[in-house]
Design an enzyme around this catalytic site. Structure first.
Site, PDB file in Angstrom:
ATOM      1  N   GLY A  39      66.342  99.651  47.243  1.00  0.00           N
ATOM      2  CA  GLY A  39      67.285  98.928  46.919  1.00  0.00           C
ATOM      3  C   GLY A  39      68.228 100.400  47.067  1.00  0.00           C
ATOM      4  O   GLY A  39      69.562  99.692  47.357  1.00  0.00           O
TER       5      GLY A  39
ATOM      6  N   CYS B 262      68.675 118.415  29.978  1.00  0.00           N
ATOM      7  CA  CYS B 262      67.773 119.179  29.990  1.00  0.00           C
ATOM      8  C   CYS B 262      66.684 118.100  30.331  1.00  0.00           C
ATOM      9  O   CYS B 262      65.419 118.557  30.796  1.00  0.00           O
ATOM     10  CB  CYS B 262      66.828 119.128  28.590  1.00  0.00           C
ATOM     11  SG  CYS B 262      67.087 117.319  27.099  1.00  0.00           S
TER      12      CYS B 262
ATOM     13  N   SER C  39      66.841  95.026  43.617  1.00  0.00           N
ATOM     14  CA  SER C  39      65.930  95.890  44.161  1.00  0.00           C
ATOM     15  C   SER C  39      64.828  95.988  43.311  1.00  0.00           C
ATOM     16  O   SER C  39      64.318  95.597  42.202  1.00  0.00           O
ATOM     17  CB  SER C  39      65.624  97.392  43.598  1.00  0.00           C
ATOM     18  OG  SER C  39      64.602  98.446  43.880  1.00  0.00           O
ATOM     19  N   ALA C  40      63.341  95.256  44.543  1.00  0.00           N
ATOM     20  CA  ALA C  40      62.665  94.831  43.745  1.00  0.00           C
ATOM     21  C   ALA C  40      61.735  94.613  42.550  1.00  0.00           C
ATOM     22  O   ALA C  40      61.538  94.403  41.195  1.00  0.00           O
ATOM     23  CB  ALA C  40      61.905  94.221  44.535  1.00  0.00           C
ATOM     24  N   HIS C  41      60.932  96.639  42.101  1.00  0.00           N
ATOM     25  CA  HIS C  41      60.614  97.027  41.412  1.00  0.00           C
ATOM     26  C   HIS C  41      61.078  96.828  40.287  1.00  0.00           C
ATOM     27  O   HIS C  41      60.231  97.444  39.046  1.00  0.00           O
ATOM     28  CB  HIS C  41      59.981  97.964  42.252  1.00  0.00           C
ATOM     29  CG  HIS C  41      61.374  99.602  41.510  1.00  0.00           C
ATOM     30  ND1 HIS C  41      61.000 100.295  40.891  1.00  0.00           N
ATOM     31  CD2 HIS C  41      62.417  99.435  42.537  1.00  0.00           C
ATOM     32  CE1 HIS C  41      62.253 100.727  40.725  1.00  0.00           C
ATOM     33  NE2 HIS C  41      62.645 100.847  42.502  1.00  0.00           N
TER      34      HIS C  41
END
Length: 460
Positions: A69, A320, A194-196
């Site tokens: 992506g 943090c 983005s595929a994931h």
């Protein structure tokens, strides 16, 4: 273990796994070759492109597959800017875009171009009128995500399109977080995903460029993927990505209703069960599976570790938990609390029992972390109040400066001030956010010999 970080990467969908295994046997050859194995691979690639294009809402010849992506975003921005270089070198984007967009904007500026960041409101949404006002005669491209990756707020893409089109400015929509839930409103010029993020395999991105958009791919020429993503395609992963996109979209309507109800429960229960919490993001115009909240007086990294020990995987935008030790640019742009930030993003199939257990565990975890850090439990008035106090928090990271402010505010009378000396970047954001949550007045920031002096006036 309950995995509540689907916005980072969704678990591999069963259909993706099946398609991946099948295409390892059928799609290993070069799809550009004319022999039998190549033709078979080419047919798989064509079918995957057609399925992905249907889900995106574009023509198959407008869509290419990229290695990620982020690669798709960078290729989209560089190609559109190059194709419209005669118009100018100005980019417009929202202040809460994904870091891939911000990095591309920084590269443009380093090369002599310029960009304008459009601010967002406290929910994380842009004002379409402000976005439109940022467009200039030399604006070559505008960028707006469909939904935010940290807080889930959906952007008014359809209204922004109505302003970009008359100005002749193409709009790039980063649909990474939303594409699995449904198509992006029409009118966009370029789109990336983005595929994931929807349950496909990692290593596959989508780039769609509408016909008629001036686009000049950058880098050495290549004859694959229209020259927009050079190199041999990872065909098994592409097939699995397209198959899983079709599958999750078929399930999206029912699953969105179910997950939205679970998220609504988290949004309602967390402030009731845990004191000093701010739930951020738009309560209505948002992704169905994502909720983000910030806890006062909590070290976000410790909170994540404690939740992990309790078998919950969540993420955070707190400074943090970042390797750069800088606050989330999204939370910073929204002007909300950054310390103790938790993002819960539920994958498909999450059960009500898992959410119930999360709500049972969270209050005790937050209380334990606060006690460890010495957070105040109540503000007790000082017997001899002073009209002003100075708290030296130099060299200390948030949430410690905010905790010390909370401990000191009771030692001054109403109308008195507490000045916090701090050199942590997060303090510049979290002290004003604390004031808004606790109904105190943030007077402002003053220069100091080291760091900054943050002045707070007690109102209650």
């Amino acid at each position: 273990m309950s995995y509540f970080d689907a916005a980072s990467s969704a678990p591999l969908h069963p259909v993706a796994r099946q398609a991946l295994l099948a295409s390892l046997d059928e799609g290993w050859a070069d799809p550009a070759r004319l022999y039998r194995e190549g033709r078979r691979a080419g047919m798989l690639l064509d079918a995957a492109r057609e399925a992905a294009a249907e889900a995106v809402g574009c023509r198959p010849d407008e869509l290419v597959f990229t290695p990620s992506g982020t690669h798709a975003v960078h290729a989209a921005i560089s190609g559109a800017l190059s194709g419209r270089r005669r118009v100018g070198r100005h980019l417009v984007l929202s202040a809460v875009e994904h870091s891939s967009v911000l990095h591309a904007a920084g590269a443009l500026e380093a090369e002599g171009g310029s960009f304008t960041e459009v601010p967002v409101d406290r929910s994380g949404a842009v004002d379409p009128a402000e976005f439109g006002a940022a467009l200039r005669a030399d604006t070559a491209l505008a960028c707006l995500q469909s939904a935010n990756h940290e807080v889930g707020t959906e952007q008014p893409v359809d209204r922004v399109v109505e302003l970009c089109a008359p100005a002749g400015v193409p709009l790039l929509v980063d649909a990474a977080q939303s594409l699995g839930w449904g198509p992006v409103p029409g009118g966009w010029s370029l789109l990336t995903a983005s595929a994931h993020k929807w349950g496909g395999p990692a290593g596959v991105g989508l780039l769609a460029v509408r016909k008629g958009v001036r686009f000049a791919p950058q880098g050495p020429a290549d004859d694959r993927e229209s020259g927009r993503a050079p190199g041999f395609q990872n065909l098994p992963a592409i097939v699995a990505a397209a198959a899983s996109l079709r599958a999750v979209r078929a399930e999206a309507e029912v699953e969105a209703v179910r997950l939205r109800a679970l998220v609504d429960r988290i949004r309602a229960e967390v402030p009731r069960l845990v004191p000093e919490v701010e739930v951020v993001g738009d309560p209505l115009r948002r992704l169905p599976h994502l909720v983000t909240f910030s806890c006062l007086y909590v070290d976000g990294e410790t909170l994540l570790h404690e939740l992990d020990r309790a078998d919950f995987s969540v993420s955070s935008g707190s400074s943090c938990t970042s390797s750069t030790l800088t606050p989330s640019h999204v939370l910073k742009a929204m002007g909300v609390l950054t310390e103790g930030n938790i993002r819960v993003s539920l994958p498909a199939g999450t059960t009500g029992a898992e959410v119930d257990r999360f709500l049972e565990v969270l209050p005790g975890v937050v209380a334990t972390v606060r006690e460890r850090l010495g957070a105040p439990t109540a503000t007790a008035p000082s017997p001899t109040p002073r009209t002003s106090l100075v708290v030296d928090s130099l060299g200390r990271r948030c949430p410690i400066p905010v905790i010390e402010l909370a401990q000191a505010i009771g030692e001054v009378p109403v109308g008195g001030t507490v000045t916090v000396l701090a050199d942590d970047e997060a303090a510049r954001l979290d002290i004003p956010a604390w004031c808004e949550m606790r109904e105190q007045e943030y007077v402002g920031e003053e220069p100091a010999d080291r760091g900054s002096a943050h002045v707070v006036r007690r109102l209650t």
